[in-house]
Design an enzyme around this catalytic site. Sequence first.
Site, short mmCIF file in Angstrom:
data_model
loop_
_atom_site.label_atom_id
_atom_site.label_comp_id
_atom_site.label_asym_id
_atom_site.label_seq_id
_atom_site.Cartn_x
_atom_site.Cartn_y
_atom_site.Cartn_z
N THR A 64 66.85 82.54 -64.15
CA THR A 64 67.33 81.57 -65.13
C THR A 64 68.74 81.12 -64.77
OG1 THR A 64 67.44 81.09 -67.49
CG2 THR A 64 68.08 83.32 -66.84
N LYS A 68 68.93 79.06 -60.63
CA LYS A 68 67.65 78.48 -60.20
C LYS A 68 67.76 77.69 -58.90
CE LYS A 68 65.95 77.91 -64.92
NZ LYS A 68 65.27 77.01 -65.85
#
Length: 288
Positions: A64, A68
């Site tokens: 997350t 990413k």
Amino acid sequence: MTSSEKFAVIGDPISHSKSPQLHNKFGDEFKVKLSYDKIHTHASELEARVDSLIEKGYRGFNVTLPLKEAMYKIGNLRGYDLSERSIRAQSVNTVLIRKEKIFLDNTDGTGFIKSMNYPHYFDLHKKNLLIIGAGGATKGILGPILDVYPASITISNRSFEKIALLRERFNSPLLSFNLLKDLNSESNLNEYENTGSFDVIINATSSSVSMEDSLINPKYFKKAKLIIDLFYAKKLTSFLRVAKEYGCNNVMDGFPMLVEQAAESFYIWTGLKPDTNRIIAKRDVFFE
Ligand code: ATR
């Protein structure tokens, strides 16, 4: 799956993540034994963290914010298998650790499209869309949105830099770009009130943005059929609250997308498709 597979989510910050709760619920549904950890990972630790998760026998993990795009770059450099979806978004939120080769994917865009089933099915085809923000969140959902062929997509951003990057990446006649200050200018607003309409307005700016920042003039909400905030919280976000005040009752936050992208990750890891409907209907459990 064999007995008790290990999964995790890595990011910074990570304490707020609802992924462990979601994946544990998915596991319960199929009576699959799994563990799912939250592992705080600073950007500078990412490569080492990936290696250690592989070494420790994790079956897969989620990536997350803000890792990413860095995960995508590492995958590219290391020659991991990259899905079409991750290449298109140039970012990765799901990693499957296989003996042969590690597989990287991005389930955000698919999660977004699937979330269109809530609260009532909404078809983006031939609709005029306004997306506010041109960062990672927009990059993640834009490919799958283009595939649905809306009539038009206007992307409005505070500053120019990310608009330029997005324009380079996505080349489609459906797309147009502008600056938020131009969108909110008197002349633009007058023209909109006379002739234009956005059927769908999506807030894809970073989460903590509130309407106090006067993201867009709320008059834009009046004619819209659906307003989406990719951010979510227990209560209605301020963006959606203002949208309702201005008469748009069909509003949706980012929770359905969160559940759908997680379910898609679970499917990549296990081949099983969780009942997302049931979980989205009971969202309060996730905010206790
Ligand atoms: P994410 O991955 O969450 O999209 P990001 O890539 O850093 O995060 O992008 C954040 C987006 O939110 C950007 O489009 C940013 O606008 P700028 O490109 O001008 O920085 C937007 N954003 C953040 N705070 C904002 C604010 N207060 N008003 C308007 N836009 C904002």
